[in-house]
Design a protein around this motif. Structure first.
Motif, PDB file in Angstrom:
ATOM      1  N   TYR A  21       0.987  -1.559   0.044  1.00 55.03           N
ATOM      2  CA  TYR A  21       0.018   0.086  -0.354  1.00 55.03           C
ATOM      3  C   TYR A  21       1.110   1.214  -0.028  1.00 55.03           C
ATOM      4  CZ  TYR A  21      -4.350  -2.303   0.534  1.00 55.03           C
ATOM      5  OH  TYR A  21      -5.329  -2.820  -0.121  1.00 55.03           O
ATOM      6  N   ALA A  22       2.577   1.118   0.760  1.00 58.12           N
ATOM      7  CA  ALA A  22       3.330   2.999   0.692  1.00 58.12           C
ATOM      8  C   ALA A  22       3.490   2.705  -0.324  1.00 58.12           C
ATOM      9  CB  ALA A  22       4.124   2.339   1.724  1.00 58.12           C
ATOM     10  N   PRO A  23       3.993   2.180  -1.490  1.00 55.96           N
ATOM     11  CA  PRO A  23       4.545   3.120  -3.166  1.00 55.96           C
ATOM     12  C   PRO A  23       2.857   2.485  -3.661  1.00 55.96           C
ATOM     13  CG  PRO A  23       4.884  -0.034  -2.503  1.00 55.96           C
ATOM     14  CD  PRO A  23       4.348   0.458  -1.589  1.00 55.96           C
ATOM     15  N   TRP A  24       1.761   2.201  -3.923  1.00 53.09           N
ATOM     16  CA  TRP A  24       0.197   2.116  -4.671  1.00 53.09           C
ATOM     17  C   TRP A  24       0.162   4.220  -3.864  1.00 53.09           C
ATOM     18  CZ3 TRP A  24      -4.492  -0.897  -3.357  1.00 53.09           C
ATOM     19  CH2 TRP A  24      -5.745  -0.285  -5.195  1.00 53.09           C
ATOM     20  N   VAL A  25      -0.132   3.928  -3.127  1.00 50.69           N
ATOM     21  CA  VAL A  25      -0.408   5.622  -2.059  1.00 50.69           C
ATOM     22  C   VAL A  25       0.802   6.419  -2.881  1.00 50.69           C
ATOM     23  CG1 VAL A  25      -0.285   6.836  -0.039  1.00 50.69           C
ATOM     24  CG2 VAL A  25      -1.845   4.349  -0.192  1.00 50.69           C
ATOM     25  N   LEU A  26       1.839   6.011  -2.862  1.00 49.34           N
ATOM     26  CA  LEU A  26       3.112   6.950  -3.033  1.00 49.34           C
ATOM     27  C   LEU A  26       2.725   7.665  -4.764  1.00 49.34           C
ATOM     28  CD1 LEU A  26       5.580   8.570  -2.084  1.00 49.34           C
ATOM     29  CD2 LEU A  26       6.486   7.010  -2.961  1.00 49.34           C
ATOM     30  N   GLY A  27       2.493   5.880  -5.568  1.00 43.62           N
ATOM     31  CA  GLY A  27       2.559   6.270  -7.028  1.00 43.62           C
ATOM     32  C   GLY A  27       1.350   7.631  -7.537  1.00 43.62           C
ATOM     33  N   VAL A  28      -0.028   6.977  -6.402  1.00 44.00           N
ATOM     34  CA  VAL A  28      -1.565   8.060  -7.076  1.00 44.00           C
ATOM     35  C   VAL A  28      -1.071   9.224  -6.793  1.00 44.00           C
ATOM     36  CG1 VAL A  28      -4.026   6.978  -6.674  1.00 44.00           C
ATOM     37  CG2 VAL A  28      -2.540   5.293  -7.249  1.00 44.00           C
ATOM     38  N   TRP A  29      -1.322   9.097  -5.397  1.00 44.08           N
ATOM     39  CA  TRP A  29      -1.154  10.457  -5.109  1.00 44.08           C
ATOM     40  C   TRP A  29      -0.246  11.598  -4.848  1.00 44.08           C
ATOM     41  CZ3 TRP A  29      -6.034  11.536  -4.172  1.00 44.08           C
ATOM     42  CH2 TRP A  29      -7.151  10.602  -4.115  1.00 44.08           C
ATOM     43  N   ALA A  57       1.540  11.597  -8.027  1.00 42.55           N
ATOM     44  CA  ALA A  57       0.564  11.937  -8.904  1.00 42.55           C
ATOM     45  C   ALA A  57      -0.334  13.325  -8.999  1.00 42.55           C
ATOM     46  CB  ALA A  57       0.397  10.836  -9.950  1.00 42.55           C
ATOM     47  N   VAL A  58      -1.256  12.445  -8.416  1.00 40.77           N
ATOM     48  CA  VAL A  58      -2.280  14.022  -7.860  1.00 40.77           C
ATOM     49  C   VAL A  58      -1.638  15.093  -7.779  1.00 40.77           C
ATOM     50  CG1 VAL A  58      -4.175  13.951  -7.559  1.00 40.77           C
ATOM     51  CG2 VAL A  58      -3.828  11.784  -7.526  1.00 40.77           C
ATOM     52  N   ALA A  59      -0.418  15.346  -6.886  1.00 40.46           N
ATOM     53  CA  ALA A  59      -0.314  16.110  -6.053  1.00 40.46           C
ATOM     54  C   ALA A  59       0.608  17.064  -7.153  1.00 40.46           C
ATOM     55  CB  ALA A  59       0.524  15.778  -4.874  1.00 40.46           C
ATOM     56  N   GLY A  60       1.815  16.099  -7.949  1.00 39.06           N
ATOM     57  CA  GLY A  60       2.138  16.463  -9.156  1.00 39.06           C
ATOM     58  C   GLY A  60       1.271  17.571 -10.207  1.00 39.06           C
ATOM     59  N   SER A  61       0.564  16.672 -10.350  1.00 33.91           N
ATOM     60  CA  SER A  61      -0.741  17.338 -11.363  1.00 33.91           C
ATOM     61  C   SER A  61      -1.002  19.222 -10.926  1.00 33.91           C
ATOM     62  CB  SER A  61      -1.631  16.692 -11.465  1.00 33.91           C
ATOM     63  OG  SER A  61      -1.267  15.548 -11.846  1.00 33.91           O
ATOM     64  N   ALA A  77       8.598  12.745  -9.295  1.00 28.86           N
ATOM     65  CA  ALA A  77       9.629  11.381  -9.023  1.00 28.86           C
ATOM     66  C   ALA A  77       9.118  10.987  -7.790  1.00 28.86           C
ATOM     67  CB  ALA A  77      10.504  12.779  -8.525  1.00 28.86           C
ATOM     68  N   LEU A  78       8.729  10.796  -6.665  1.00 33.86           N
ATOM     69  CA  LEU A  78       8.103  10.081  -5.796  1.00 33.86           C
ATOM     70  C   LEU A  78       7.470   9.245  -6.570  1.00 33.86           C
ATOM     71  CD1 LEU A  78       7.884  12.367  -2.602  1.00 33.86           C
ATOM     72  CD2 LEU A  78       9.344  10.710  -2.918  1.00 33.86           C
ATOM     73  N   SER A  79       6.198   9.894  -7.566  1.00 32.32           N
ATOM     74  CA  SER A  79       5.510   9.276  -7.971  1.00 32.32           C
ATOM     75  C   SER A  79       5.961   8.173  -8.122  1.00 32.32           C
ATOM     76  CB  SER A  79       4.126   9.588  -8.742  1.00 32.32           C
ATOM     77  OG  SER A  79       3.432   8.345  -9.335  1.00 32.32           O
TER      78      SER A  79
END
Length: 149
Positions: free
Chosen positions: A66-74, A76-80, A95-97
């Motif tokens: 769940y940690a990488p899933w959260v990092l990847g998804v959120w 990317a949302v924050a980056g957008s 980059a974190l995403s």
């Protein structure tokens, strides 16, 4: 002759708005998918047409994933959102995403039978990777050109 030390203002290129809006829509769906996967689980998966084996795969996913899933998804949302705000931190969020996505891919292809279980749906991971690489590259270019502050 007078000189000023005022910083030069870089105009926002039109394509930043296009890419930013596409990023919010694309990654916003990722946020929706994550939220529905976590809150609705099997009902959501079935509504998306997943098989019993695919649902079982997600149900068996280890908690640490769940940690990488959260990092990847959120990330990317924050980056957008940060991209639309012209913040240089958009690059950092993308980059974190990317780190989260890479860990997820390692799990799916190397540490589990995700590629086998997901069948042809696994190729969507490559579409997601291509999009993530583009947004990371684009935010880096805009930061390098001084568009992102």
């Amino acid at each position: 002759m007078t000189t000023t030390n005022a910083p030069m203002t870089v105009r926002t290129p039109w394509h930043l708005w296009v890419v930013g809006i596409i990023a919010v829509l694309w990654n916003g769906f990722g946020g929706y998918d994550f939220t529905m996967s976590v809150t609705q689980g099997e009902a959501y998966f079935r509504s998306m047409g997943m098989t019993d084996a695919q649902i079982a795969y997600y149900d068996a996913m280890p908690t640490w994933m769940y940690a990488p899933w959260v990092l990847g998804v959120w990330g990317a949302v924050a980056g957008s959102i940060l991209l639309l705000l012209r913040s240089r931190y958009a690059f950092h969020a993308f980059a974190l995403s990317m780190v989260g996505l890479i860990v997820s891919l390692i799990y799916a292809f190397g540490l589990s039978n995700g590629a086998e279980v997901m069948g042809s749906a696994i190729y969507m991971q490559f579409v997601i990777l291509a999009g993530a690489l583009f947004f990371l590259w684009y935010s880096w270019m805009m930061m390098k050109r001084g568009v992102l502050r």
